[in-house]
Design a protein around this motif. Structure first.
Motif, PDB file in Angstrom:
ATOM      1  N   ARG A  32       0.838  -1.205   0.000  1.00 35.05           N
ATOM      2  CA  ARG A  32       0.000   0.000   0.000  1.00 35.05           C
ATOM      3  C   ARG A  32       0.874   1.257   0.000  1.00 35.05           C
ATOM      4  NH1 ARG A  32      -3.561  -3.221   3.039  1.00 35.05           N
ATOM      5  NH2 ARG A  32      -2.614  -2.662   5.020  1.00 35.05           N
ATOM      6  N   TYR A  33       1.945   1.209   0.784  1.00 34.85           N
ATOM      7  CA  TYR A  33       2.878   2.337   0.839  1.00 34.85           C
ATOM      8  C   TYR A  33       3.505   2.584  -0.536  1.00 34.85           C
ATOM      9  CZ  TYR A  33       7.340   4.692   1.624  1.00 34.85           C
ATOM     10  OH  TYR A  33       8.420   5.525   1.533  1.00 34.85           O
ATOM     11  N   LEU A  35       2.398   1.622  -3.491  1.00 37.29           N
ATOM     12  CA  LEU A  35       1.374   2.061  -4.435  1.00 37.29           C
ATOM     13  C   LEU A  35       1.001   3.525  -4.209  1.00 37.29           C
ATOM     14  CD1 LEU A  35      -0.913  -1.099  -4.566  1.00 37.29           C
ATOM     15  CD2 LEU A  35       0.410  -0.134  -6.457  1.00 37.29           C
ATOM     16  N   SER A  36       0.966   3.957  -2.965  1.00 34.26           N
ATOM     17  CA  SER A  36       0.652   5.356  -2.665  1.00 34.26           C
ATOM     18  C   SER A  36       1.734   6.285  -3.208  1.00 34.26           C
ATOM     19  CB  SER A  36       0.507   5.572  -1.162  1.00 34.26           C
ATOM     20  OG  SER A  36      -0.596   4.879  -0.670  1.00 34.26           O
ATOM     21  N   LYS A  37       2.993   5.916  -3.028  1.00 29.78           N
ATOM     22  CA  LYS A  37       4.090   6.717  -3.569  1.00 29.78           C
ATOM     23  C   LYS A  37       4.025   6.776  -5.090  1.00 29.78           C
ATOM     24  CE  LYS A  37       8.302   6.326  -2.444  1.00 29.78           C
ATOM     25  NZ  LYS A  37       9.661   5.914  -2.071  1.00 29.78           N
ATOM     26  N   GLN A  38       3.797   5.639  -5.698  1.00 25.45           N
ATOM     27  CA  GLN A  38       3.723   5.582  -7.156  1.00 25.45           C
ATOM     28  C   GLN A  38       2.535   6.390  -7.666  1.00 25.45           C
ATOM     29  OE1 GLN A  38       4.509   1.796  -9.073  1.00 25.45           O
ATOM     30  NE2 GLN A  38       2.792   2.160 -10.466  1.00 25.45           N
ATOM     31  N   TYR A  39       1.420   6.328  -6.954  1.00 25.89           N
ATOM     32  CA  TYR A  39       0.227   7.096  -7.329  1.00 25.89           C
ATOM     33  C   TYR A  39       0.527   8.588  -7.342  1.00 25.89           C
ATOM     34  CZ  TYR A  39      -3.921   9.836  -6.243  1.00 25.89           C
ATOM     35  OH  TYR A  39      -4.878  10.817  -6.215  1.00 25.89           O
ATOM     36  N   LYS A  40       1.164   9.084  -6.297  1.00 25.85           N
ATOM     37  CA  LYS A  40       1.457  10.520  -6.216  1.00 25.85           C
ATOM     38  C   LYS A  40       2.348  10.966  -7.366  1.00 25.85           C
ATOM     39  CE  LYS A  40       0.625  10.976  -1.340  1.00 25.85           C
ATOM     40  NZ  LYS A  40       1.085  11.326  -0.030  1.00 25.85           N
ATOM     41  N   ARG A  41       3.341  10.156  -7.684  1.00 26.09           N
ATOM     42  CA  ARG A  41       4.217  10.477  -8.814  1.00 26.09           C
ATOM     43  C   ARG A  41       3.442  10.439 -10.123  1.00 26.09           C
ATOM     44  NH1 ARG A  41       8.049   7.294  -6.610  1.00 26.09           N
ATOM     45  NH2 ARG A  41       7.393   5.556  -7.890  1.00 26.09           N
ATOM     46  N   GLU A  42       2.666   9.384 -10.305  1.00 23.01           N
ATOM     47  CA  GLU A  42       1.965   9.183 -11.571  1.00 23.01           C
ATOM     48  C   GLU A  42       0.898  10.243 -11.825  1.00 23.01           C
ATOM     49  OE1 GLU A  42      -0.599   5.709 -13.744  1.00 23.01           O
ATOM     50  OE2 GLU A  42       1.073   5.096 -12.465  1.00 23.01           O
ATOM     51  N   VAL A  43       0.180  10.659 -10.782  1.00 24.06           N
ATOM     52  CA  VAL A  43      -0.864  11.660 -10.991  1.00 24.06           C
ATOM     53  C   VAL A  43      -0.242  13.008 -11.349  1.00 24.06           C
ATOM     54  CG1 VAL A  43      -1.249  12.527  -8.634  1.00 24.06           C
ATOM     55  CG2 VAL A  43      -3.159  12.340 -10.192  1.00 24.06           C
ATOM     56  N   LYS A  44       0.896  13.334 -10.770  1.00 23.15           N
ATOM     57  CA  LYS A  44       1.570  14.585 -11.114  1.00 23.15           C
ATOM     58  C   LYS A  44       2.046  14.556 -12.562  1.00 23.15           C
ATOM     59  CE  LYS A  44       3.074  15.766  -6.472  1.00 23.15           C
ATOM     60  NZ  LYS A  44       4.222  15.845  -5.556  1.00 23.15           N
ATOM     61  N   VAL A  45       2.642  13.454 -12.964  1.00 23.22           N
ATOM     62  CA  VAL A  45       3.111  13.332 -14.342  1.00 23.22           C
ATOM     63  C   VAL A  45       1.929  13.374 -15.303  1.00 23.22           C
ATOM     64  CG1 VAL A  45       4.173  11.740 -15.998  1.00 23.22           C
ATOM     65  CG2 VAL A  45       5.266  12.154 -13.802  1.00 23.22           C
ATOM     66  N   ALA A  46       0.856  12.661 -14.987  1.00 22.42           N
ATOM     67  CA  ALA A  46      -0.298  12.597 -15.879  1.00 22.42           C
ATOM     68  C   ALA A  46      -0.922  13.970 -16.087  1.00 22.42           C
ATOM     69  CB  ALA A  46      -1.340  11.620 -15.327  1.00 22.42           C
ATOM     70  N   HIS A  93      -6.596   8.480 -10.201  1.00 24.42           N
ATOM     71  CA  HIS A  93      -7.050   8.271  -8.828  1.00 24.42           C
ATOM     72  C   HIS A  93      -7.940   7.034  -8.713  1.00 24.42           C
ATOM     73  CE1 HIS A  93      -7.968   9.343  -4.704  1.00 24.42           C
ATOM     74  NE2 HIS A  93      -9.238   9.115  -4.965  1.00 24.42           N
ATOM     75  N   THR A  94      -8.833   6.858  -9.651  1.00 26.56           N
ATOM     76  CA  THR A  94      -9.748   5.706  -9.618  1.00 26.56           C
ATOM     77  C   THR A  94      -8.978   4.393  -9.744  1.00 26.56           C
ATOM     78  OG1 THR A  94     -11.529   7.023 -10.547  1.00 26.56           O
ATOM     79  CG2 THR A  94     -11.739   4.628 -10.739  1.00 26.56           C
ATOM     80  N   ARG A  95      -8.000   4.371 -10.631  1.00 29.66           N
ATOM     81  CA  ARG A  95      -7.228   3.132 -10.831  1.00 29.66           C
ATOM     82  C   ARG A  95      -6.509   2.723  -9.552  1.00 29.66           C
ATOM     83  NH1 ARG A  95      -2.064   2.560 -13.725  1.00 29.66           N
ATOM     84  NH2 ARG A  95      -2.320   4.769 -14.128  1.00 29.66           N
ATOM     85  N   TYR A  96      -5.938   3.676  -8.841  1.00 30.34           N
ATOM     86  CA  TYR A  96      -5.203   3.358  -7.617  1.00 30.34           C
ATOM     87  C   TYR A  96      -6.133   3.154  -6.424  1.00 30.34           C
ATOM     88  CZ  TYR A  96      -0.612   3.874  -9.644  1.00 30.34           C
ATOM     89  OH  TYR A  96       0.516   3.679 -10.391  1.00 30.34           O
ATOM     90  N   SER A  97      -7.234   3.868  -6.384  1.00 33.07           N
ATOM     91  CA  SER A  97      -8.137   3.738  -5.233  1.00 33.07           C
ATOM     92  C   SER A  97      -8.793   2.363  -5.199  1.00 33.07           C
ATOM     93  CB  SER A  97      -9.194   4.838  -5.230  1.00 33.07           C
ATOM     94  OG  SER A  97     -10.053   4.713  -6.333  1.00 33.07           O
ATOM     95  N   MET A  99      -7.136  -0.340  -5.714  1.00 30.56           N
ATOM     96  CA  MET A  99      -6.134  -1.236  -5.127  1.00 30.56           C
ATOM     97  C   MET A  99      -5.733  -0.837  -3.716  1.00 30.56           C
ATOM     98  SD  MET A  99      -3.571  -1.943  -8.300  1.00 30.56           S
ATOM     99  CE  MET A  99      -3.559  -0.296  -8.979  1.00 30.56           C
ATOM    100  N   VAL A 100      -5.843   0.456  -3.402  1.00 32.70           N
ATOM    101  CA  VAL A 100      -5.389   0.948  -2.102  1.00 32.70           C
ATOM    102  C   VAL A 100      -6.592   1.530  -1.365  1.00 32.70           C
ATOM    103  CG1 VAL A 100      -3.836   2.519  -0.899  1.00 32.70           C
ATOM    104  CG2 VAL A 100      -3.135   1.499  -3.067  1.00 32.70           C
ATOM    105  N   PRO A 101      -7.083   0.801  -0.367  1.00 32.21           N
ATOM    106  CA  PRO A 101      -8.207   1.362   0.398  1.00 32.21           C
ATOM    107  C   PRO A 101      -7.767   2.629   1.139  1.00 32.21           C
ATOM    108  CG  PRO A 101      -7.439  -0.691   1.391  1.00 32.21           C
ATOM    109  CD  PRO A 101      -6.660  -0.485   0.129  1.00 32.21           C
ATOM    110  N   GLU A 102      -8.656   3.580   1.239  1.00 33.39           N
ATOM    111  CA  GLU A 102      -8.398   4.849   1.935  1.00 33.39           C
ATOM    112  C   GLU A 102      -7.215   5.608   1.335  1.00 33.39           C
ATOM    113  OE1 GLU A 102      -8.109   4.097   6.129  1.00 33.39           O
ATOM    114  OE2 GLU A 102      -9.807   2.735   6.077  1.00 33.39           O
ATOM    115  N   LEU A 103      -7.111   5.594   0.004  1.00 39.07           N
ATOM    116  CA  LEU A 103      -6.059   6.331  -0.683  1.00 39.07           C
ATOM    117  C   LEU A 103      -6.348   7.817  -0.554  1.00 39.07           C
ATOM    118  CD1 LEU A 103      -3.587   6.252  -2.639  1.00 39.07           C
ATOM    119  CD2 LEU A 103      -5.240   6.311  -4.496  1.00 39.07           C
ATOM    120  N   ASP A 104      -5.376   8.543  -0.023  1.00 37.81           N
ATOM    121  CA  ASP A 104      -5.594   9.991   0.085  1.00 37.81           C
ATOM    122  C   ASP A 104      -5.309  10.608  -1.277  1.00 37.81           C
ATOM    123  OD1 ASP A 104      -2.816   9.692   0.092  1.00 37.81           O
ATOM    124  OD2 ASP A 104      -2.506  11.406   1.393  1.00 37.81           O
ATOM    125  N   SER A 105      -6.179  11.530  -1.675  1.00 38.86           N
ATOM    126  CA  SER A 105      -5.994  12.160  -2.973  1.00 38.86           C
ATOM    127  C   SER A 105      -4.748  13.029  -2.909  1.00 38.86           C
ATOM    128  CB  SER A 105      -7.206  13.003  -3.332  1.00 38.86           C
ATOM    129  OG  SER A 105      -7.359  14.038  -2.406  1.00 38.86           O
TER     130      SER A 105
END
Length: 158
Positions: A32-33, A35-46, A93-97, A99-105
């Protein structure tokens, strides 16, 4: 194919079954940790490396550079940018949420969009062309600053 399992996946599953309950819980937390790090990077790049968004912003800047510009055209362009901005954000956000419950935006991306579009809409509702121009230039400059940050740049393999 969806049903095919790779050798790496089998290895991970075998190692997971060998772990005790505490180890399995720790591994899930670590995943989860990561995936959360990867999500933050990926959303910024996207959002901040999107060519279409850059082009829309650039054309909006050209529209407001004219002495007397059409406010309705600016409103339409801002609506397009806003829809695309949040569409990209929600897609990642939807793709990661899932897989990761309670993903902070990602607050940097979400807050920047919220305040920027609120300021633009406020200026557009007043109809003051100079104020509209200033808000658009400010929004575009902040967008470019965020796009230049190290964690928002695309990593290109050489």
């Amino acid at each position: 194919m969806l049903g095919d399992i790779t050798a790496n996946e089998v290895e991970v599953l075998n190692a997971f079954t060998v772990l005790g309950p505490g180890g399995q819980r720790e591994l899930k937390e670590y995943l989860r940790y990561l995936l959360s790090k990867q999500y933050k990077r990926e959303v910024k790049v996207a959002v901040f490396q999107n060519k279409l968004l850059h082009n829309l912003f650039h054309s909006l800047i050209h529209i407001v550079e004219r002495e007397d510009f059409d406010v309705n055209l600016v409103k339409k362009r801002v609506a397009q940018i806003k829809e695309l901005y949040y569409g990209i954000f929600e897609q990642v956000h939807t793709r990661y949420s899932e897989m990761v419950p309670e993903l902070d935006s990602n607050e940097v991306v979400r807050e920047f969009g919220r305040t920027g579009f609120e300021n633009l809409n406020s200026a557009l509702s007043k109809g003051n062309q100079e104020m509209i121009r200033l808000e658009i230039v400010d929004f575009y400059q902040e967008y470019n600053k965020l796009a230049q940050r190290r964690d928002a740049r695309q990593i290109v393999a050489v």
